[in-house]
Each structure stands twice: as C-alpha cells, then as structure tokens.
Design a protein around this motif. Structure first.
Motif, PDB file in Angstrom:
ATOM      1  N   ALA A 269      -1.960   1.707 -15.574  1.00 21.77           N
ATOM      2  CA  ALA A 269      -2.217   0.949 -16.799  1.00 21.77           C
ATOM      3  C   ALA A 269      -0.906   0.636 -17.509  1.00 21.77           C
ATOM      4  CB  ALA A 269      -3.141   1.742 -17.720  1.00 21.77           C
ATOM      5  N   GLY A 270      -0.813  -0.588 -18.021  1.00 18.34           N
ATOM      6  CA  GLY A 270       0.357  -0.985 -18.776  1.00 18.34           C
ATOM      7  C   GLY A 270       1.486  -1.529 -17.931  1.00 18.34           C
ATOM      8  N   GLY A 271       1.394  -1.429 -16.626  1.00 20.84           N
ATOM      9  CA  GLY A 271       2.437  -1.940 -15.740  1.00 20.84           C
ATOM     10  C   GLY A 271       2.121  -3.341 -15.278  1.00 20.84           C
ATOM     11  N   PRO A 272       3.008  -3.930 -14.496  1.00 22.23           N
ATOM     12  CA  PRO A 272       2.747  -5.265 -13.959  1.00 22.23           C
ATOM     13  C   PRO A 272       1.552  -5.252 -13.012  1.00 22.23           C
ATOM     14  CG  PRO A 272       4.657  -4.296 -12.893  1.00 22.23           C
ATOM     15  CD  PRO A 272       4.293  -3.378 -14.028  1.00 22.23           C
ATOM     16  N   ALA A 273       0.966  -6.414 -12.826  1.00 28.65           N
ATOM     17  CA  ALA A 273      -0.241  -6.506 -11.998  1.00 28.65           C
ATOM     18  C   ALA A 273       0.042  -6.198 -10.539  1.00 28.65           C
ATOM     19  CB  ALA A 273      -0.855  -7.892 -12.139  1.00 28.65           C
ATOM     20  N   ARG A 274       1.249  -6.509 -10.075  1.00 30.26           N
ATOM     21  CA  ARG A 274       1.619  -6.300  -8.681  1.00 30.26           C
ATOM     22  C   ARG A 274       2.940  -5.568  -8.618  1.00 30.26           C
ATOM     23  NH1 ARG A 274       0.125 -11.298  -9.822  1.00 30.26           N
ATOM     24  NH2 ARG A 274      -1.683 -12.249  -8.793  1.00 30.26           N
ATOM     25  N   ILE A 275       3.089  -4.723  -7.627  1.00 29.29           N
ATOM     26  CA  ILE A 275       4.347  -3.993  -7.459  1.00 29.29           C
ATOM     27  C   ILE A 275       4.765  -4.038  -6.003  1.00 29.29           C
ATOM     28  CG2 ILE A 275       3.945  -2.427  -9.404  1.00 29.29           C
ATOM     29  CD1 ILE A 275       3.074  -0.303  -7.344  1.00 29.29           C
ATOM     30  N   PHE A 276       6.087  -4.029  -5.798  1.00 22.99           N
ATOM     31  CA  PHE A 276       6.614  -3.817  -4.463  1.00 22.99           C
ATOM     32  C   PHE A 276       6.587  -2.328  -4.164  1.00 22.99           C
ATOM     33  CE2 PHE A 276       8.518  -8.017  -4.918  1.00 22.99           C
ATOM     34  CZ  PHE A 276       8.407  -8.510  -3.632  1.00 22.99           C
ATOM     35  N   ALA A 277       6.154  -1.985  -2.983  1.00 25.99           N
ATOM     36  CA  ALA A 277       6.135  -0.581  -2.585  1.00 25.99           C
ATOM     37  C   ALA A 277       6.434  -0.488  -1.103  1.00 25.99           C
ATOM     38  CB  ALA A 277       4.791   0.055  -2.899  1.00 25.99           C
ATOM     39  N   SER A 278       7.190   0.531  -0.738  1.00 28.32           N
ATOM     40  CA  SER A 278       7.418   0.818   0.672  1.00 28.32           C
ATOM     41  C   SER A 278       6.411   1.875   1.121  1.00 28.32           C
ATOM     42  CB  SER A 278       8.849   1.305   0.892  1.00 28.32           C
ATOM     43  OG  SER A 278       9.103   2.462   0.135  1.00 28.32           O
ATOM     44  N   ASP A 279       6.365   2.096   2.425  1.00 29.38           N
ATOM     45  CA  ASP A 279       5.425   3.056   3.010  1.00 29.38           C
ATOM     46  C   ASP A 279       3.998   2.734   2.600  1.00 29.38           C
ATOM     47  OD1 ASP A 279       4.649   5.169   4.596  1.00 29.38           O
ATOM     48  OD2 ASP A 279       4.896   6.669   3.012  1.00 29.38           O
ATOM     49  N   VAL A 280       3.657   1.456   2.695  1.00 30.26           N
ATOM     50  CA  VAL A 280       2.283   1.023   2.421  1.00 30.26           C
ATOM     51  C   VAL A 280       1.516   1.031   3.743  1.00 30.26           C
ATOM     52  CG1 VAL A 280       0.825  -0.853   1.605  1.00 30.26           C
ATOM     53  CG2 VAL A 280       2.989  -0.361   0.453  1.00 30.26           C
ATOM     54  N   ASN A 281       0.386   1.684   3.741  1.00 33.04           N
ATOM     55  CA  ASN A 281      -0.372   1.890   4.973  1.00 33.04           C
ATOM     56  C   ASN A 281      -1.808   1.427   4.821  1.00 33.04           C
ATOM     57  OD1 ASN A 281       1.631   3.435   6.673  1.00 33.04           O
ATOM     58  ND2 ASN A 281       1.627   4.708   4.832  1.00 33.04           N
ATOM     59  N   LEU A 282      -2.448   1.291   5.954  1.00 35.81           N
ATOM     60  CA  LEU A 282      -3.843   0.878   5.993  1.00 35.81           C
ATOM     61  C   LEU A 282      -4.734   2.065   5.641  1.00 35.81           C
ATOM     62  CD1 LEU A 282      -5.267  -1.797   6.701  1.00 35.81           C
ATOM     63  CD2 LEU A 282      -5.461  -0.976   9.044  1.00 35.81           C
ATOM     64  N   SER A 283      -5.690   1.843   4.771  1.00 32.55           N
ATOM     65  CA  SER A 283      -6.556   2.943   4.312  1.00 32.55           C
ATOM     66  C   SER A 283      -7.983   2.814   4.807  1.00 32.55           C
ATOM     67  CB  SER A 283      -6.563   2.990   2.779  1.00 32.55           C
ATOM     68  OG  SER A 283      -7.108   1.788   2.246  1.00 32.55           O
ATOM     69  N   THR A 284      -8.299   1.750   5.533  1.00 34.94           N
ATOM     70  CA  THR A 284      -9.693   1.529   5.923  1.00 34.94           C
ATOM     71  C   THR A 284      -9.883   1.457   7.431  1.00 34.94           C
ATOM     72  OG1 THR A 284      -9.315  -0.840   5.620  1.00 34.94           O
ATOM     73  CG2 THR A 284     -10.315   0.362   3.781  1.00 34.94           C
ATOM     74  N   ALA A 285      -8.877   1.792   8.201  1.00 38.73           N
ATOM     75  CA  ALA A 285      -9.013   1.800   9.659  1.00 38.73           C
ATOM     76  C   ALA A 285      -7.838   2.545  10.259  1.00 38.73           C
ATOM     77  CB  ALA A 285      -9.071   0.372  10.212  1.00 38.73           C
ATOM     78  N   THR A 286      -8.063   3.179  11.391  1.00 36.74           N
ATOM     79  CA  THR A 286      -6.987   3.808  12.163  1.00 36.74           C
ATOM     80  C   THR A 286      -7.134   3.391  13.615  1.00 36.74           C
ATOM     81  OG1 THR A 286      -8.266   5.801  12.629  1.00 36.74           O
ATOM     82  CG2 THR A 286      -6.904   5.805  10.620  1.00 36.74           C
ATOM     83  N   ALA A 287      -6.172   3.795  14.437  1.00 36.92           N
ATOM     84  CA  ALA A 287      -6.189   3.394  15.840  1.00 36.92           C
ATOM     85  C   ALA A 287      -7.463   3.840  16.543  1.00 36.92           C
ATOM     86  CB  ALA A 287      -4.967   3.956  16.553  1.00 36.92           C
ATOM     87  N   GLY A 288      -7.950   5.051  16.210  1.00 36.72           N
ATOM     88  CA  GLY A 288      -9.144   5.573  16.866  1.00 36.72           C
ATOM     89  C   GLY A 288     -10.373   5.607  15.976  1.00 36.72           C
ATOM     90  N   GLY A 289     -10.242   5.096  14.758  1.00 36.65           N
ATOM     91  CA  GLY A 289     -11.404   5.026  13.877  1.00 36.65           C
ATOM     92  C   GLY A 289     -11.329   5.987  12.712  1.00 36.65           C
ATOM     93  N   LEU A 290     -11.911   5.587  11.589  1.00 34.57           N
ATOM     94  CA  LEU A 290     -11.860   6.344  10.340  1.00 34.57           C
ATOM     95  C   LEU A 290     -13.159   6.172   9.578  1.00 34.57           C
ATOM     96  CD1 LEU A 290     -10.217   7.833   8.031  1.00 34.57           C
ATOM     97  CD2 LEU A 290      -9.561   5.522   7.263  1.00 34.57           C
ATOM     98  N   ILE A 291     -13.707   7.292   9.126  1.00 32.84           N
ATOM     99  CA  ILE A 291     -14.817   7.228   8.167  1.00 32.84           C
ATOM    100  C   ILE A 291     -14.163   7.003   6.813  1.00 32.84           C
ATOM    101  CG2 ILE A 291     -16.755   8.460   7.153  1.00 32.84           C
ATOM    102  CD1 ILE A 291     -17.018  10.026   9.755  1.00 32.84           C
ATOM    103  N   ILE A 292     -14.347   5.812   6.272  1.00 31.63           N
ATOM    104  CA  ILE A 292     -13.526   5.376   5.154  1.00 31.63           C
ATOM    105  C   ILE A 292     -13.881   6.103   3.857  1.00 31.63           C
ATOM    106  CG2 ILE A 292     -13.262   3.114   6.215  1.00 31.63           C
ATOM    107  CD1 ILE A 292     -15.164   2.026   4.037  1.00 31.63           C
ATOM    108  N   ARG A 293     -12.971   5.991   2.911  1.00 32.93           N
ATOM    109  CA  ARG A 293     -13.198   6.577   1.592  1.00 32.93           C
ATOM    110  C   ARG A 293     -14.161   5.684   0.829  1.00 32.93           C
ATOM    111  NH1 ARG A 293      -7.988   8.531  -1.591  1.00 32.93           N
ATOM    112  NH2 ARG A 293      -7.414   6.342  -1.291  1.00 32.93           N
ATOM    113  N   ASP A 294     -15.387   6.159   0.733  1.00 29.79           N
ATOM    114  CA  ASP A 294     -16.449   5.418   0.059  1.00 29.79           C
ATOM    115  C   ASP A 294     -17.512   6.422  -0.354  1.00 29.79           C
ATOM    116  OD1 ASP A 294     -19.151   3.904  -0.041  1.00 29.79           O
ATOM    117  OD2 ASP A 294     -17.702   2.261   0.128  1.00 29.79           O
ATOM    118  N   PRO A 295     -18.009   6.355  -1.581  1.00 31.03           N
ATOM    119  CA  PRO A 295     -19.014   7.338  -2.018  1.00 31.03           C
ATOM    120  C   PRO A 295     -20.208   7.438  -1.083  1.00 31.03           C
ATOM    121  CG  PRO A 295     -18.244   6.037  -3.878  1.00 31.03           C
ATOM    122  CD  PRO A 295     -17.645   5.427  -2.666  1.00 31.03           C
ATOM    123  N   ALA A 296     -20.524   6.325  -0.409  1.00 31.26           N
ATOM    124  CA  ALA A 296     -21.665   6.338   0.502  1.00 31.26           C
ATOM    125  C   ALA A 296     -21.450   7.268   1.686  1.00 31.26           C
ATOM    126  CB  ALA A 296     -21.960   4.923   0.993  1.00 31.26           C
TER     127      ALA A 296
END
Length: 954
Positions: A269-296
């Motif tokens: 909150a209070g920061g710019p809408a977009r930021i540059f960041a390094s070490d950004v990774n995929l959070s919804t899939a992996t090479a062998g599959g991922l049960i994603i972060r979702d309340p369901a």
C-alpha cells in the motif's frame, strides 16, 4: 540495478573455442573487396573507383540509377534523402548476413531477425530477416532488388533478406522518405534497394566461421561468385551461390544478465502500482505439476510433484499483483528456457545472362532460388493453474489421495509446465523462386527504355511438432482405475491412452504419442510483375535539359494456403494455423520529371524541381493517386537545400484483406477475479473492405560540403509522416481488448467469445481504416574522408561517419486509444502489426575505417539512447520507468596478401567488444511470465561474438 550492465557474464568458455569456427574461415579463399570503395553517402551516383572498374563493376557508360527517383541523369541529386552502404563498408563488418549491417542503421534497427528470437508458434515469422524503417512496421517499408519488387515471404508481403544474393550486392540504398510516386504502394517510410553488380568478372570466394564468447551460437558461411563476358563482351554471364548456418541459443539462462527480472503489480500500500523485481517466478505451475495456492485446495495448497511423481512442498514467494507470478520462493521461471536466437540454415543461388542484340538493345534474364530452414524449440505447453485433478485420479500418489479425502476435497486446481511433453518444436521452411526476363534499349538522342516480366513464388511451410491436442490432452489426464485395477481414461473413446502429468519422467511414450500431434500450414505466395518505362530529355531550358521518365506496371499478388483439420478448429495448445487465401491485381502508370530552373547565378548555382505522379487502380479497393513534389537549391557550391512533399500509400496486402491468423495468448479476466485464460486472439484478421492508407510526407533538409575542408560533408533532414486511415485494430493485444471491454467499451466486448463456463476462448478484431499515425523527427549524417598521405607518406586513408536519428513524436490513434510511443523500449505488442516492437527516440551509428597498405581496421559504435517502459506511466504507476542507454562497440581487422594469386584477405571481426549486457527492462508483453528481463531484438542478448574468415578474388 546500478552497475547491472557492467557485471561480468558467467559461463565463459575459452576464446580458443573460436579455432573450431575459424577453421571454416581458412579452408578456401574469398572475395577481395576494395577498402577504398566506402559507402557513397552523399553522392550514390558517383563514378566508380578504379578498383571497382578493375573488379568488373559498372563503368561510366552504365545507366545512372538514383533510388527514390525514376529519372536517370548524371549529377542529379534527388530531394529525398538517401543513405548508401557501399560494398567496402559491408565487407568491413564481415557479417554473416547482410541484414546484420543494414539493421545497424539508426532508421532500421527494429526489424525482425533470427537473433530477435520469436517464441510465437502461430505467426510463422520466426527466423525471417525483415526490415522496418522508422519502426512503423515492415509493411510500410518497400524492399527492392535492382529497383524491382521481390515476392513476399508471407501473406503480409514481408521480404526475407536471407534470400538475396548477398555476395553480388555492390551497394544498398536506403531512401528515408516517401517514394510511392516512384515505386508504388508500401513506400510510406521509404525504400531499401539492394543494387547488384551486373558486370562481375572473375571468381570470388568467401569463407567465414563464428562463435560467441560463451562457446555457443556458432555460425558459418561460404559464398562463391563467378562472372565472365563472352562473344567479344556482347554477352555477360554471372552466377553466385551461398550457404550459411546459424546455430541457435536455446535458453535465456545461458547468460548471466538473466536474473528473472520482471515488471509486476505491487501489493504494498502506498507504493507505485508496478515494480521491477528480480527473482520473479511462476506461482501457478511447475515442471511436474503444482496444486496451486487457492482456498478451494484447502490444506493441499503448495504440494508439487517432482521426479517420479514424488510430492514435496513448494516454497511460495511473496505475492504480486500480477497473475501467476511471485517474488522469491522456489526457483521456477519458465522464461529461463526461452530461446535467445533461432537455428537458421540459408541457401541461395542466383544467375544472370545478358546479351547485346545490337548496339541499342540488350536482352537479359535472371533466375534465383533461396531457401531458409528455421528451428525454434519454443516454450513448454503450460497450464497455469487452470486444470482440475479429481480425487480418484489414478496417478495421484496415495498420500495425496488420502489427504484429499481427509480434507473432504473431490478435486484440486492444478498447474503444470508439462515438462514431460517437451517444448513446442517450431519449424519454418521457406523456398523462394524468382525469374526475370527483360530488354534494355536506347533510341533517338539519349532516350532509353526498358521492359521486363518477373515471376516470383514462395513456398512456405509452418510446422509445429510436439503439439498437444487439447481435447485428447484433457481426456488423457483424467485417468482412473478400472475394475481390474488397470489405469484407463475415464472416457476411453477414440483409443484414449492415459497421460500422467503428476511429476516428471512419468509420462509413457504411448500416452505422448496419442496426445501429441503436428500443426501445419502450407503456403504458396505468388507475384507477377510486368513493367515498361522510357527515360529521356525532351527539351532544354536556359538552365539545362528537362528530364522525364514515364511508364506503366501491372502486378498480381496471390496467396493460397491449406492447414490441417485440427488447426482449423483450434484443436492444439498453440499453432492452430488458419489459411489465408486471396488475390488482387494492380494497374499503374507513372510520370516523373526534373526541371532545372536556375544555374550558375548568384545565390543560385543550381535550382531544380522534381515532380512525380502515379495513378493506381487496385482490383480490391479501386483508384488512388500518389504524387511527389520536391526541389533542390544550391545557393553556393558548399550548401544544398532540399525539400520534398509527397502523398504516399500503403494498400492493404493479402493478410490485411483475407488473413485468419490467431495468436495464442494468456489473458487475465477482470470479470472473473483475474482468472488466467488461454485464448486464440485474432488481432489482425482480414477485412476485404479495407482501402489504402494515405500518408502525407514532408521532408526538409540541408547538406553542407565545405570547400575549406575537402572530404567533409554534413546533412540534416527533418521528416514528418502523417498517416490517415491507417489499418489498425481496436486493440493491440488480447489483454488490452479484455481491459477495454471491462472499462465499458461495448464495441470491443462484441468481439470476445466465451464458453459455457465463462472462460474466454477467442477474440477477433478485424482490421479497420480508423488509425492515424504521426511520426516526426530528424536524421543527421556526418562523414569525413582523408588521404593521410597528404600529411606524411604511407599514412593511409581514414574515413569517419556518423548517422543519428532522433524521434520527436510517434503517435498512434486507433479511434479508441491514443498514445505516443516515442522513446518506449519495452518489448510490447506493436500497434503496427509486428509481434514485438521498440521505439527508441535516439539512436546513432558511428564508424571509423582506416586503410594502410594491406591492412584495414574498422570500428563501429552503436548507441541506443535512454528510454522508458511506457510514456503513460507516472511515479505512481511504476517504480522505475527509465531504461538506461547502451553503447556497443564492434571492430574488425583485415590483412590482404597482395603477392599471392587472388590477393587473399584474412579477416577477424568482434561484435560487442566490451561484452555489454543488455539494459534491464521488463517488457509489457502479452504473457509476462515469459519475459526475459530485457528487449531482444533491440539490445544484444548474446554478448561478445567472434568471426574469422578469408576472401579472395581471381
């Protein structure tokens, strides 16, 4: 990111690896190119040097050709600026492909090339070398070969420079102004004209090999040309052939500048809408599959599956405001496997035969063949958390099934890269054939005429192997145990073979064979041209002869394509080629004149008026007129003023009129909580009701050639290109279209297709004549040539040159959105039809060439000024909008053994001598999780590279 560009690159291999490539460069002898024949920047029609004449270049009795004008007259300076690359400047760079030299010019640095690795599988453009003047789109740049059109390499009419007979090119003329009145449609931003040596005598051979500092990206080429006169030189024959190979660099993480930098939404909150960041990774899939972060998914969130399907806990990083991406956590960036350069194999063969039937008539014929084979291991077939794995799936480990039962879950949301399926195997195969037959003649007092017929054909095959068939994939991953305890498909129809996607190294070959297929499209692109023209001087005024050229042309363009049945119904993960079928013809007549108004008067050493008119009738869109009015005024010998005003057109090409070409994109759906949907986006679908774009071009320039400093010349040229009725779409990307719909633009919503569950499946926006493009800026060219032996014997010759381009404004108005793109250097979806584009507002190319006896040294500096990610961003929009400037230095050295037959010349060349890494810029591309952290195609992503070879002339 301070100091990022200066970091040392990793994974270095000894420079001695160059020896393998250099071995190719010492196997044979190659073409001797005179170091004195530097580019004729100011006076392209200058008489050839003695060395050129010795080598068989045209001599003084050859027609004077000024690209940008149909008038052929000695001493005529066209009012439209022309930059010329001479044979020696091309040789000094020792390129693997001539397009590499042309694209170093500031006005031409944003085209497609194999090093601008195109991961797309649906468009079929990967591996092409395509020129793009002023960054306004390749379709607004006319490419000519000896002032004649070349058949396109795709339905958009883009010419693949790989297919040009490169060793015979004696110069390249780049007209940086509208030239439709002279050459017809597409010359809105200018013309690139490859002029061939049609009087080549002897044998020339060039062998070259190259490699990057990291020991990859190997390249090699061999070129040979033979020419001879016959029948007491009434006839002439020449033939030229070449073969070149460029190895691919198939992963981004092979370079140390890659650190998974991306532009992501800020959650603080209070920061710019977009930021540059390094070490950004995929959070919804992996090479062998991922049960994603979702309340369901309850307590099973974050279970991933590794080798053999073994479950482990995935380490989530900090959440971002960008779907599918996180900062930190487990290293999981699919962009690491994106190619930096494609594998390309080119082959060319060109032949020409001419014969003087009489002193006044010459007949000639030309034939050529060019082929390109491109391999692109594109991307993995990702499913970003949009799969459902049911509790009774037979491939789930028992521990996971038990956990689901304990949590009362009947299914989980799941994402995977599908590593076991492998990457998409994209292959483009292109063959171009061209035949010309013509007559050149003279009559009367200095009048000349010419007529020719030309046929060109491109056979293009776009193929994607290892492509998952969507329906079969969905059917095969829903696997259960049958009554006998065997694993089968829940729906066993069509011989379904169960596919295990839960883990890596688990999918059976039988399952992959059933799920995977090949998307393919066959294209036949044809062009026929018949033209005739007459040039002469009908009368004279007191200031000199009036010159005139007039003629007529007929051209027919056609494309016929077929695609496989599954592509027609979007049956694959991507590819899904759609055929484009259509044709049109055009009839044209033109008239051009040069009228001298003053000569040898005080403050009017010369004053000439240049006017041209072209009447054009398209079978699809009807009649249109183009014209040009220009003047050159030399008040004193040292100073020349030039001005030109023109009306130019870009007529809709076959793709504009008839295309049915989807691009596979992943969009975030704001109507459904930011859900990610993979869609077939038809952003450039054809519209047969399109009419030509109309461009109003203005050029004002001055050339200074001081008599007090012989050899120096400076020019300044202002340009203004105003295109109305531009062929555009209502949105430049699938995501923008969805966002515009969400903002209430109802006309865009009507083009979005959803399935019964509300998922977006397709988006179709046909082209319309609604756009307006305004591009203003200026070009500066400086050159200085000096024979240093005037100062001291034996010092040699020095040539200095600078080319500078500044873009002041590049505004695109689609009728819904309006934006100035000048200065934006993020790799984003282009408003001009290309998949990726860049709009730097300051670029420069600086070169120094020194020749002393047998030695030639050449240095070329390339400067790309600072830029921005997006002009609309403010401090509240982004953490850092500025992109750092970059300067690359290239160099070459050649040594000629003059005492040996053929005067063999050994050469070495180094690109990016200081090994500068590309600036950090997270592109605003359609699929942000595939971003590399820079803009390939604008910046050098491979690093220092070496070439070495030998050329000789017998």
């Amino acid at each position: 990111m301070a100091g990022f560009q200066d970091r040392k690159w990793q994974r270095r291999k000894p420079v001695t690896r160059l020896r393998n490539a250099t071995a190719l460069g010492v196997a044979l002898c190659a073409q001797m190119l005179s170091a004195h024949a530097f580019a004729q920047t100011a006076d392209p029609q200058s008489a050839p040097s003695a060395e050129q004449a010795k080598q068989g270049a045209p001599s003084g009795d050859t027609d004077i050709v000024v690209t940008g004008s149909r008038v052929q007259r000695d001493g005529f300076k066209a009012p439209t600026p022309t930059t010329v690359l001479g044979v020696a400047q091309i040789a000094a760079s020792s390129p693997n492909n001539i397009a590499d030299v042309v694209n170093q010019l500031p006005a031409l640095s944003t085209g497609f090339s194999p090093r601008a690795a195109n991961i797309g599988s649906s468009n079929g453009t990967g591996g092409l070398n395509v020129l793009n003047l002023r960054a306004l789109g390749a379709t607004r740049t006319l490419v000519l070969l000896d002032s004649r059109r070349v058949v396109g390499s795709n339905p958009s009419g883009n010419v693949n420079i790989n297919t040009i007979p490169q060793q015979l090119v004696e110069r390249v003329d780049i007209v940086t102004g509208g030239a439709s009145a002279a050459y017809g449609s597409d010359a809105v931003t200018g013309v690139v004209n490859f002029i061939l040596n049609k009087k080549f005598n002897g044998l020339a051979i060039d062998i070259q090999g190259g490699i990057t500092e990291r020991g990859d990206g190997e390249s090699g080429k061999i070129e040979a040309t033979f020419g001879t006169g016959f029948a007491d030189d009434r006839g002439h024959f020449e033939i030229s052939g070449s073969a070149s190979n460029q190895a691919g660099v198939f992963s981004t993480d092979s370079r140390s500048w890659f650190n998974s930098t991306k532009l992501v939404g800020n959650t603080v909150a209070g920061g710019p809408a977009r930021i540059f960041a390094s070490d950004v990774n995929l959070s919804t899939a992996t090479a062998g599959g991922l049960i994603i972060r979702d309340p369901a998914n309850g307590p099973l969130q974050g279970i991933q599956f590794g080798a053999g399907g073994v479950p482990t806990q995935f380490q989530f990083g900090a959440a971002t405001g960008t779907s599918n991406l996180m900062i930190g956590g487990e290293k999981n960036d699919i962009a690491a496997s994106v190619p930096l350069a494609l594998q390309v194999h080119n082959r060319n063969l060109f032949g020409r035969l001419s014969y003087k039937l009489s002193d006044d008539i010459t007949v000639y014929g030309e034939g050529s063949f060019g082929s390109s084979r491109v391999f692109n291991p594109s991307v993995y077939q990702f499913k970003l958390g949009n799969l459902i794995i049911k509790a009774d799936n037979a491939f789930l480990p028992a521990s996971v099934s038990t956990a689901m039962a304990n949590a009362g879950l009947s299914q989980v949301k799941f994402g995977t890269w599908n590593q076991d399926l492998g990457k998409l195997d994209v292959r483009n195969s292109l063959e171009t054939y061209r035949a010309v037959a013509g007559l050149d003649g003279m009559f009367g007092s200095g009048w000349t005429w010419n007529a020719y017929y030309q046929y060109g054909r491109t056979n293009l095959v776009n193929r994607v192997d290892n492509e998952s068939i969507t329906a079969r994939y969905n059917q095969a991953i829903d696997a259960v145990f049958n009554a006998q305890g065997a694993i089968v498909c829940r729906n066993p129809s069509n011989g379904c073979v169960p596919l295990n996607i839960i883990g890596t190294g688990v999918a059976s070959q039988a399952a992959k064979d059933w799920v995977l297929g090949t998307a393919i499209r066959h294209s036949k692109i044809e062009q026929q041209v018949a033209a005739a023209s007459i040039q002469g001087e009908p009368f004279s005024t007191w200031a000199g002869p009036v010159s005139m050229a007039f003629g007529a042309e007929y051209r027919k363009e056609s494309t016929h394509e077929t695609s496989d049945a599954l592509s027609l119904v979007n049956g694959y993960f991507s590819g899904n080629f759609k055929p484009t079928n259509g044709a049109y013809n055009v009839k044209e007549a033109f008239l051009e004149t040069v009228i001298p108004l003053a000569k040898d008067l005080p403050f009017a050493q010369s004053l000439e008026l240049n006017g041209a008119l072209r009447a054009t009738d398209y079978s699809t869109s009807g009649y249109v007129t183009t014209w040009k009015l220009g003047a050159t005024w030399r008040p004193v010998n040292d100073l020349l003023f030039r001005a030109v005003r023109s009306r130019d057109i870009r007529a809709p090409n076959i793709a504009d009129l008839f295309a049915n070409a989807p691009i596979t994109s992943t969009v975030t759906d704001p109507f459904n909580g930011g859900r990610a949907d993979t869609v077939a986006a038809y952003l450039t679908s054809g519209n047969p009701n399109l009419v030509p774009e109309i461009a109003s071009n203005l050029g004002l320039g001055v050339v200074y050639s001081p008599s007090w400093l012989p050899g120096f010349q400076a020019s300044f040229d202002y340009y203004r290109i105003d295109i109305k009725g531009g062929i555009t779409t209502l949105a430049s990307s699938a995501q923008q279209a969805v966002d515009l719909c969400y903002q209430g633009i109802a006309v865009v919503c009507s083009y979005i297709t959803r399935d019964n569950s509300g998922h977006i499946t397709a988006l179709r926006l046909a082209g319309i004549n609604a756009g307006r493009i305004l591009n203003t800026g200026f070009d500066i060219e400086l050159s200085y040539r000096k024979d240093l032996s005037e100062w001291h014997d034996g010092l040699g010759n020095l040539t200095l040159r600078a080319l500078i381009n500044r873009v002041d404004k590049l505004t695109v108005d689609t009728g819904i959105t309006k934006k100035d793109y000048a200065g934006e250097v993020a790799n984003q979806t282009s408003p001009f039809g290309a998949l990726s584009a860049f709009f730097p507002d300051l670029q420069a190319t600086l070169s120094a060439n020194y020749v002393q006896g047998p030695a030639t040294v050449n240095l070329t500096g390339r400067y790309i000024g600072s830029g921005v990610v997006d002009n609309s961003f403010t401090a509240a929009s982004i953490s850092r909008n500025r992109v750092s400037p970059v300067f690359y230095l290239d160099g070459s050295f050649a040594w000629k053994l003059r005492s040996l037959p053929g005067q063999p010349e050994f050469y070495v060349a180094v690109d990016n001598i200081f090994d500068r890494a590309p600036p950090v810029v997270a592109p605003l591309a359609a699929n942000p999780f595939l971003n590399s952290g820079t803009s390939p195609g604008l910046y050098d992503t491979l690093g220092r590279a070496y070439r070495a070879g030998i050329r000789a002339r017998f």
